[in-house]
Structure formats: structure tokens, C-alpha cells
Write a protein that holds these residues in place. Structure first.
Motif, PDB file in Angstrom:
ATOM      1  N   LEU A 121       0.841  -1.188   0.000  1.00 29.15           N
ATOM      2  CA  LEU A 121       0.000   0.000   0.000  1.00 29.15           C
ATOM      3  C   LEU A 121       0.883   1.247   0.000  1.00 29.15           C
ATOM      4  O   LEU A 121       1.818   1.350   0.795  1.00 29.15           O
ATOM      5  CB  LEU A 121      -0.901   0.014   1.232  1.00 29.15           C
ATOM      6  N   ILE A 122       0.579   2.166  -0.889  1.00 28.06           N
ATOM      7  CA  ILE A 122       1.320   3.424  -0.973  1.00 28.06           C
ATOM      8  C   ILE A 122       0.368   4.560  -0.634  1.00 28.06           C
ATOM      9  O   ILE A 122      -0.741   4.630  -1.183  1.00 28.06           O
ATOM     10  CB  ILE A 122       1.920   3.625  -2.374  1.00 28.06           C
ATOM     11  N   ALA A 123       0.768   5.424   0.265  1.00 30.16           N
ATOM     12  CA  ALA A 123      -0.061   6.555   0.679  1.00 30.16           C
ATOM     13  C   ALA A 123       0.162   7.736  -0.262  1.00 30.16           C
ATOM     14  O   ALA A 123       1.298   8.177  -0.450  1.00 30.16           O
ATOM     15  CB  ALA A 123       0.266   6.949   2.110  1.00 30.16           C
ATOM     16  N   ASN A 124      -0.922   8.218  -0.847  1.00 28.88           N
ATOM     17  CA  ASN A 124      -0.891   9.424  -1.661  1.00 28.88           C
ATOM     18  C   ASN A 124      -1.305  10.582  -0.761  1.00 28.88           C
ATOM     19  O   ASN A 124      -2.455  10.667  -0.328  1.00 28.88           O
ATOM     20  CB  ASN A 124      -1.870   9.245  -2.839  1.00 28.88           C
ATOM     21  N   VAL A 125      -0.359  11.461  -0.440  1.00 31.29           N
ATOM     22  CA  VAL A 125      -0.642  12.591   0.456  1.00 31.29           C
ATOM     23  C   VAL A 125      -0.476  13.890  -0.313  1.00 31.29           C
ATOM     24  O   VAL A 125       0.243  13.961  -1.318  1.00 31.29           O
ATOM     25  CB  VAL A 125       0.287  12.576   1.689  1.00 31.29           C
ATOM     26  N   THR A 126      -1.167  14.921   0.140  1.00 29.01           N
ATOM     27  CA  THR A 126      -1.068  16.204  -0.542  1.00 29.01           C
ATOM     28  C   THR A 126      -0.352  17.224   0.329  1.00 29.01           C
ATOM     29  O   THR A 126      -0.680  17.389   1.507  1.00 29.01           O
ATOM     30  CB  THR A 126      -2.442  16.746  -0.948  1.00 29.01           C
ATOM     31  N   ALA A 127       0.598  17.891  -0.262  1.00 28.51           N
ATOM     32  CA  ALA A 127       1.274  18.993   0.410  1.00 28.51           C
ATOM     33  C   ALA A 127       0.578  20.315   0.125  1.00 28.51           C
ATOM     34  O   ALA A 127       1.041  21.371   0.551  1.00 28.51           O
ATOM     35  CB  ALA A 127       2.726  19.081  -0.057  1.00 28.51           C
TER      36      ALA A 127
END
Length: 363
Positions: A313-319
Motif C-alpha cells: 500500500l502506498i499513501a498518496n498525500v497532498t502537500a
């Protein structure tokens, strides 16, 4: 543990400093747009432009004419005159020591959908969503897989698939005028079910009953009789998971040795960029989960997904959010890597936050 950032080709092409600037964030991978929907984006750092208006979905790599007998993406008509923007940008990133993933948006194209309305999503009222190509149609599956095949034949890069399935009701139109109806999340999910001829054929006689139930539930909410409730759509949801699973499997075959990542969520009702699937039946090399917004909700999402699959699982996070943190918590919850959105769109302060997050998570 892997860290990567998203970027657009126009962030790099024509800017000799861009690759080094992105490499300086500390992430080892760039998820680089290769086939993408329409968008208006800002380029804070580019020496030649500030605002890029991509007027339609496009392929940012050369198209081999004999590979496209049916539906085909358009070429970009904006920015620099370079037929291989993806290749140019990827080469610069590789030279700067970074790995590249081709970011492929497959079924989201108003340009293709407007030209071929017969293969678009149709809701329970018979109304079409021109931005949403329905993968129940063989022509749409061929279109999506040809995009994958073209990229794999030209570049030795991993792949990240976005919109590898159905898009639904939620989509920013030119002047969106739907908020006043105060549609619930349930009503929006019901309006996202597709009843085009291909989907109706796939689910059989159940389609008419289901469409009537959807219309009744949505009308009840819109006209003040009470909130919409989900209907029994098991056959349609199972069909969606089957089609998405087949698309992913065929794409993996085309990708050969390349790693294939899928933007997804473990909820078959979900439509959009992150497709809703059963994590136990669809098998990419990694799932990319959107972890925007509340950190604790994202942690719960990751933990629940980790209980359902052994696939990474890869976390897609927003800056780009003003309140953004929690990368360490996401990794502790089961994420094997992170993709930060978005190295081209971020201000200096937000780029600094990406750099700090990568350093802290890697310590």
C-alpha cells in the motif's frame, strides 16, 4: 520504503533547473504525467510560463498511428512544440538520479467522450457524462490498454494507473451548479452508477429494476421526501470489479517487468480517479490510497486495507492542504511508501514541507 512526488511534464520541459530542484526534495521517484485529463495549472518556478491551460485530455508521448484503429487520445496543442514531452522530462529526471513512473489517466477524457458519446457513462435517468468513458465497452478497454502498450513500447518506466474504471457524478464542470440541491454522499453514489447499454447487458434483467430504484431514491431526496438510501446493486458492483480486475491484469501483462501501481480504494461503490474495487480480487503490484484530509481517517483506511490484502500500500498525500502532516503515522499504519502531491504545483513553503517529511520519515 519509497518516497516519490508527482509532477507534470510542463514543470520540466524548458526548465533546465527543474530536475535538480525536484531531486533536492529527497524523494527517489517522480510520478510523471504521460496521459492526462484537462487541467489549468500554475508553474511557480518555470522560466518561460506561469499558467498552463491544458484544454483537453492528451497523451504527452508520440502516438504510433497504426496502433489506434478506434478511440485515440489527442496530442497537446499548448506549451512547447515537442512531440515527446514525457520522454524529454523523464530523461532529465533520470539524469538527475531519479526513477520515473508514467502517470496514466485512462477513462477520463471529455474530448474522447464528446466525440464518442456512445461509450460514455449513462446514469439511471439516461443522461450521459461526457468526461467518463465506460470500460464496459470493448472500445474503451482497447483505448486504455493501448495507452499502456504505447508507453511500455517507448519507455522503460513503471506505471501508475489513475481512473482505471468508472468516473461518476462528481466532476467539476465548466460552471458547476449542483451544490444547491444538497445531494448526500449516498445520492451521489447512486448517480454514479452506469446504465449504458454495455453495463445493462452485463448485469442482465436486474438493470431495469435497479435503475428504477436509483431514480426513486434520488428523486425522494431531491424533492424533500427523505434522504436517499443505497439500493441493492450487488450485480452491478461485481461487474465493475470484474472489469477493473481484467483491465489491471491485461495492463500487467503489457507492462512485463515493470511495476504497476493502481490508484484505488477498497470500496466498490467508489468511482473517480481512485477506483473502487475489492482488494482481494484485483491484483496490481501496489495499491495507491488517497490519504488527503484527516490523518486519523487515513490511518484507519490504511489499517483496514492492510487487513484485506498483502499487496503493498502506498499513501498518496497532498502537500497542498494548509493543514498537512502525519506521514510517519501513515507509514506506521501499513504504508510501504508515499507519493507527495505535487512538486510542480507547490509553493516554496510546501516544497519545504515535502522535503522535511521525506527526511523525517527516512530517518
Amino acid at each position: 520504503m519509497s518516497h516519490g512526488v508527482f509532477a507534470y511534464t510542463w514543470d520540466l520541459v524548458g526548465d533546465p533547473e527543474a530536475a535538480a530542484r525536484i531531486a533536492g526534495l529527497g524523494a527517489g521517484t517522480v510520478t510523471l504525467q504521460a496521459a492526462y485529463h484537462s487541467v489549468r495549472g500554475i508553474t511557480p518556478w518555470h522560466p518561460a510560463h506561469r499558467v498552463v491551460h491544458a484544454e483537453h485530455a492528451a497523451a504527452y508521448f508520440p502516438l504510433c498511428e497504426d496502433r489506434w484503429p478506434g478511440l485515440r487520445p489527442l496530442a497537446p496543442s499548448w506549451g512547447v512544440d515537442n512531440p515527446d514531452r514525457f520522454g524529454t522530462a523523464a530523461a532529465a529526471l533520470t539524469a538527475a538520479g531519479m526513477a520515473v513512473e508514467a502517470w496514466l489517466v485512462l477513462t477520463h477524457s471529455s474530448a474522447v467522450g464528446s466525440a464518442h458519446p456512445d461509450v460514455t457513462v449513462r446514469n439511471a435517468y439516461g443522461e450521459r457524462y461526457p468526461y467518463a468513458l465506460c470500460p464496459s465497452h470493448q472500445a474503451v478497454r482497447d483505448y486504455a490498454l493501448t495507452i499502456v502498450s504505447e508507453v511500455c513500447s517507448q519507455y522503460d518506466v513503471d506505471l501508475m494507473l489513475e481512473a482505471c474504471g468508472w468516473l461518476g457524478f462528481d466532476h467539476g464542470s465548466h460552471h458547476e451548479k449542483t451544490e444547491g440541491a444538497e445531494l448526500s454522499a449516498t445520492a451521489r453514489r447512486l448517480l454514479s452508477l452506469c446504465f449504458c447499454p454495455a453495463c445493462r447487458t452485463a448485469i442482465g434483467p436486474e438493470a431495469d429494476r435497479l435503475a428504477r430504484a436509483v431514480r426513486s431514491a434520488v428523486d425522494s431526496e431531491l424533492q424533500g421526501s427523505g434522504p436517499a438510501e443505497l439500493v441493492d446493486a450487488a450485480a452491478l458492483l461485481a461487474h465493475r470489479t470484474t472489469v477493473i480486475g481484467e483491465l489491471v491484469s491485461e495492463a500487467k501483462s503489457l507492462a512485463s517487468h515493470r511495476r504497476l501501481l493502481l490508484m484505488a480504494t477498497d470500496d466498490p461503490w467508489v468511482t473517480g480517479p481512485d477506483v473502487g474495487v475489492d482488494f482481494q480480487t484485483v491484483t496490481p503490484d501496489a495499491f495507491v490510497l488517497k490519504c488527503w484530509g484527516d490523518t486519523q481517517a487515513a490511518v484507519r483506511q490504511l489499517k483496514a486495507a492492510a487487513e484485506r490484502t498483502t499487496i503493498p500500500l502506498i499513501a498518496n498525500v497532498t502537500a497542498l492542504d494548509t493543514e498537512w502532516n502525519g506521514v510517519t503515522e501513515l507509514l506506521q499504519a501499513g504504508a510501504s511508501g508515499v507519493r507527495y502531491y505535487h512538486a510542480g504545483l507547490a509553493s516554496k513553503a510546501r516544497l519545504d514541507r515535502i522535503r522535511t517529511a521525506v527526511a523525517e520519515a527516512s530517518a
